[in-house]
Design a protein around this motif. Structure first.
Motif, mmCIF file in Angstrom:
data_model
loop_
_atom_site.group_PDB
_atom_site.id
_atom_site.type_symbol
_atom_site.label_atom_id
_atom_site.label_comp_id
_atom_site.label_asym_id
_atom_site.label_seq_id
_atom_site.Cartn_x
_atom_site.Cartn_y
_atom_site.Cartn_z
ATOM 1 N N LEU A 258 -6.247 8.978 4.199
ATOM 2 C CA LEU A 258 -6.015 7.337 4.329
ATOM 3 C C LEU A 258 -5.425 7.265 5.537
ATOM 4 C CD1 LEU A 258 -5.011 5.845 0.999
ATOM 5 C CD2 LEU A 258 -7.070 5.356 2.403
ATOM 6 N N THR A 259 -4.330 7.864 5.903
ATOM 7 C CA THR A 259 -3.621 7.718 7.136
ATOM 8 C C THR A 259 -4.721 7.774 8.558
ATOM 9 O OG1 THR A 259 -1.511 8.489 6.290
ATOM 10 C CG2 THR A 259 -1.600 8.428 8.722
ATOM 11 N N ILE B 74 -7.001 4.853 8.444
ATOM 12 C CA ILE B 74 -6.447 3.350 8.571
ATOM 13 C C ILE B 74 -5.954 3.409 10.213
ATOM 14 C CG2 ILE B 74 -4.771 1.993 8.220
ATOM 15 C CD1 ILE B 74 -5.301 2.154 5.471
ATOM 16 N N ARG B 75 -5.509 4.409 10.530
ATOM 17 C CA ARG B 75 -4.930 4.784 12.182
ATOM 18 C C ARG B 75 -6.428 4.436 12.929
ATOM 19 N NH1 ARG B 75 -0.786 3.688 15.141
ATOM 20 N NH2 ARG B 75 -1.995 3.370 16.810
#
Lengths: 193, 193
Positions: free
Chosen positions: A123-124, A127-128
């Motif tokens: 997810l990081t 989204i990054r």
């Protein structure tokens, strides 16, 4: 693993609905089968385990909530002014309401990520990447505001999204447009564009 | 209903731990009893039902994450400058890390509120009150920045809290102090204080 792509997509869509409705702990293969209206045991034929399902959910939510590139191109025909940034942010805010299930499922995934390091990593990254795309889009489109302005706007829009989805009475809907206009005006600052 | 206030507080604290760890669907009387280290059946002697437990959780989280009034008074001895607003926001940001369990439990409650109108009403009232207190504190303390500045700062700090708790890699920790300083500087604007 069965390889019917439409059915796989429908199962992941059903998983997104279950996530938004029941939270991460409610996300079982059985609940997905019921939500998709398919025979019990179908989801387990498509995904090796719950983690494999969650991994596909992440990508598919991003596709669901991402704006249509043709619509973006249309909006971006206007001159790159503060007014255009305000319009883009208002548009994002309306998308949160229109794509409520996808955004809620993403919040549930974020919380589930605090318990699953692999999901957190994925997810990081997702989204990054979206944030880096936003920064590039802003710069290449010649929109006013530096990198700090884009990051502050991102954080405030994220806060507004959380309020709007979970406790819409905290920041009343009739104040939202004024707050978004002030956010853009003030984060860009007086010296630019 | 049994009336031992210390035990009641301990049970609600255990419920906050369970919420942060397992999410709202993991919050059962049995899980609370286990987390509190009390005999099975204890929680159900203290709370008529799960909604009654959730109602007490809301108030007790607020108490846990609220800053100590004596500490606030100490910080507020400094002149009411932009630098003081930056210091206050940095302090709030560090409290999110220090009180991680309480803040995570609050996020879980927000999502549970999307499924429970009564909880939503109660949480909205509690968070709106906190925001109104912040607005009053800002004005009465003579801090620079108008109402819009306080609201925009609140939204961006809420977004930062969500990132920090769930996906800390999206906005790197080493950028946080600079972003908070820029947030205060820009939302207050050039004309004031």
């Amino acid at each position: 693993m069965v390889r019917n792509p439409e059915r796989r997509t429908a199962l992941v869509d059903a998983a997104i609905e279950v996530l938004a409705r029941d939270g991460a702990r409610g996300l079982t293969f059985r609940a997905v089968d019921v939500a998709a209206g398919v025979p019990n045991g179908t989801a387990s034929n498509y995904f090796a385990n719950r983690d494999a399902l969650l991994a596909q959910v992440t990508g598919q939510i991003h596709q669901r909530i991402a704006p249509d590139p043709a619509e973006v191109a249309e909006v971006m025909k206007a001159p790159p002014s503060r007014a255009l940034v305000v319009e883009l942010m208002g548009w994002i805010n309306r998308r949160v309401a229109a794509q409520r299930t996808g955004y809620l499922a993403m919040l549930e995934l974020r919380l589930e990520a605090t318990r699953r390091p692999e999901l957190q990593e994925e997810l990081t990254r997702a989204i990054r990447e979206t944030l880096d795309d936003d920064l590039r889009f802003h710069e290449e489109g010649g929109l006013p505001g530096d990198r700090t302005a884009v990051l502050l706007t991102y954080l405030a829009m994220t806060g507004l999204m959380l309020e709007q989805l979970t406790l819409p009475g905290v920041v009343p809907a009739e104040e939202t447009d004024g707050l978004i206009a002030a956010l853009v005006e003030r984060t860009i600052g007086p010296s630019e564009g």
